[in-house]
Design an enzyme around this catalytic site. Structure first.
Site, PDB file in Angstrom:
ATOM      1  N   ARG A 242      87.926  67.097  10.336  1.00 19.68           N
ATOM      2  CA  ARG A 242      87.632  65.796   9.731  1.00 19.68           C
ATOM      3  C   ARG A 242      88.874  64.912   9.847  1.00 19.68           C
ATOM      4  O   ARG A 242      90.007  65.396   9.709  1.00 19.68           O
ATOM      5  CB  ARG A 242      87.239  65.943   8.255  1.00 19.68           C
ATOM      6  CG  ARG A 242      85.833  66.493   8.014  1.00 19.68           C
ATOM      7  CD  ARG A 242      84.780  65.470   8.435  1.00 19.68           C
ATOM      8  NE  ARG A 242      83.423  65.898   8.130  1.00 19.68           N
ATOM      9  CZ  ARG A 242      82.603  66.487   8.980  1.00 19.68           C
ATOM     10  NH1 ARG A 242      83.025  66.771  10.202  1.00 19.68           N
ATOM     11  NH2 ARG A 242      81.372  66.810   8.628  1.00 19.68           N
ATOM     12  N   GLU A 271      84.903  55.947  11.287  1.00 23.43           N
ATOM     13  CA  GLU A 271      84.068  56.191  12.471  1.00 23.43           C
ATOM     14  C   GLU A 271      82.853  55.269  12.438  1.00 23.43           C
ATOM     15  O   GLU A 271      82.224  55.123  11.380  1.00 23.43           O
ATOM     16  CB  GLU A 271      83.622  57.655  12.504  1.00 23.43           C
ATOM     17  CG  GLU A 271      84.779  58.632  12.664  1.00 23.43           C
ATOM     18  CD  GLU A 271      84.334  60.084  12.737  1.00 23.43           C
ATOM     19  OE1 GLU A 271      83.115  60.338  12.799  1.00 23.43           O
ATOM     20  OE2 GLU A 271      85.206  60.967  12.733  1.00 23.43           O
ATOM     21  N   HIS A 290      83.502  61.840  18.135  1.00 20.54           N
ATOM     22  CA  HIS A 290      82.927  62.848  17.232  1.00 20.54           C
ATOM     23  C   HIS A 290      81.767  63.566  17.924  1.00 20.54           C
ATOM     24  O   HIS A 290      80.631  63.558  17.448  1.00 20.54           O
ATOM     25  CB  HIS A 290      82.454  62.221  15.922  1.00 20.54           C
ATOM     26  CG  HIS A 290      82.383  63.212  14.792  1.00 20.54           C
ATOM     27  ND1 HIS A 290      82.660  62.882  13.496  1.00 20.54           N
ATOM     28  CD2 HIS A 290      82.060  64.540  14.779  1.00 20.54           C
ATOM     29  CE1 HIS A 290      82.520  63.945  12.720  1.00 20.54           C
ATOM     30  NE2 HIS A 290      82.157  64.976  13.483  1.00 20.54           N
TER      31      HIS A 290
END
Length: 334
Positions: A242, A271, A290
């Site tokens: 993370r 994000e 991601h």
């Protein structure tokens, strides 16, 4: 978007209601129709209606925080399944204190993420960034690169993803240690596990620091200026956990000052990463969106995992991948 009534009687019995939170109406998980339940598909806009009377909530939109906004409507929820390994965006105090069981997608992303990490390690060792740049310039420039055999990797996070990373890196001849809540020796996957609380004292050992820890109060900001300063000047940071596990401002300073060798980053504080974010242009950085675990077929695998667990729930059997809501992850080795 709701498709089914709160219940439907068949043969004198009422079928359970499963609410399915989707990011958009067209983004539905495949294969759920085989379940003997009433499915209520919804988006965040109509989640409050969907969870009324529902016993199960499937978070297909796994980063959504909408559950906390409708919690007062979800009094009958017994089980929430998150189609992600991390549950940090879901957990809030009322949910933690409730009797609702939370499960996650542990296992689905382990091997794909491990392969991503191996690719990142290889790309850094073989200086692929420079090769791509030279190719774009049509320049022939012979160089020497590094071997990964005997290189050292410290994997922060000893859950199923971290363990799969350790196994794969060991398979190509790397030396691997783990970092977790408790220091141990003779671990079957890591050998030695050091205490992540003393990370600054341990990172000088490694050539590649791999972050695979969940986001918790203990891991937020774990990789700070002191940890980065203790790394080797040519060490490589890989973050597939993370974003907030790393202090981004400290990382930017370390990269700009060439105090570490580079970074491969798949997760970030914000994000999508804003187009004007300075990390895009930081030296020796590889950025991906991601996507470390998102290989072809991942959606089908996630849906199949939920169906298997739902069949267990319908049969009154124990669920798998039960999250410790206080810790924020599934405890214990895989």
């Amino acid at each position: 978007m709701q498709d089914a009534p709160s219940s439907q009687v068949r043969g004198g019995s009422t079928r359970s209601v499963v609410a399915v939170l989707c990011k958009k109406p067209t983004d539905r998980p495949p294969g759920l129709d085989e379940l003997d339940v009433d499915l209520r598909y919804c988006t965040a806009d109509d989640l409050a209606d969907a969870v009324r009377g529902a016993r199960v909530l499937l978070l297909w939109d796994f980063f959504s925080t909408a559950v906390r906004d409708v919690w007062h409507d979800a009094g009958e929820l017994e089980w929430i399944h998150v189609t992600a390994a991390g549950v940090d965006t879901l957990l809030f105090d009322e949910l933690r204190d409730s009797d609702a069981v939370v499960t996650n997608a542990r296992g689905v992303f382990d091997r794909p993420i491990a392969e991503y990490v191996l690719g990142a390690v290889l790309a850094h060792a073989k200086d692929s960034r420079t090769s791509f740049a030279l190719q774009s310039q049509h320049r022939w420039q012979h160089r020497e690169t590094r071997a990964i055999a005997r290189a050292r990797a410290l994997v922060v996070g000893t859950g199923s993803i971290g363990r799969e990373i350790a196994r794969l890196l060991r398979a190509v001849g790397m030396q691997v240690r783990g970092a977790g809540r408790v220091a141990t020796t003779d671990d079957p996957d890591f050998g030695d596990v050091v205490a992540s609380a003393s990370l600054a004292d341990e990172v000088g050992w490694c050539d590649h620091l791999v972050l695979a820890a969940p986001l918790t109060n203990a891991t937020r900001g774990m990789v700070d200026a002191s940890v980065l300063s203790a790394m080797k000047p040519d060490a490589h940071l890989v973050n597939i956990g993370r974003g907030p596990v790393v202090e981004e401002s400290a990382l930017l300073s370390a990269l700009r000052d060439n105090r570490i060798g580079g970074a491969t980053l798949d997760v970030f504080d914000t994000e999508p990463l804003p187009p004007d974010h300075p990390l895009w242009d930081a030296p020796n950085v590889t950025i991906t969106a991601h996507m470390a675990g998102d290989v072809v077929g991942w959606r089908e695998a996630l849906a199949e995992q939920f169906v298997d667990n739902a069949q267990r729930w319908l049969a009154g059997e124990p669920l798998v991948n039960v999250v410790d809501k206080k810790l924020g992850y599934v405890p214990g080795p895989r």
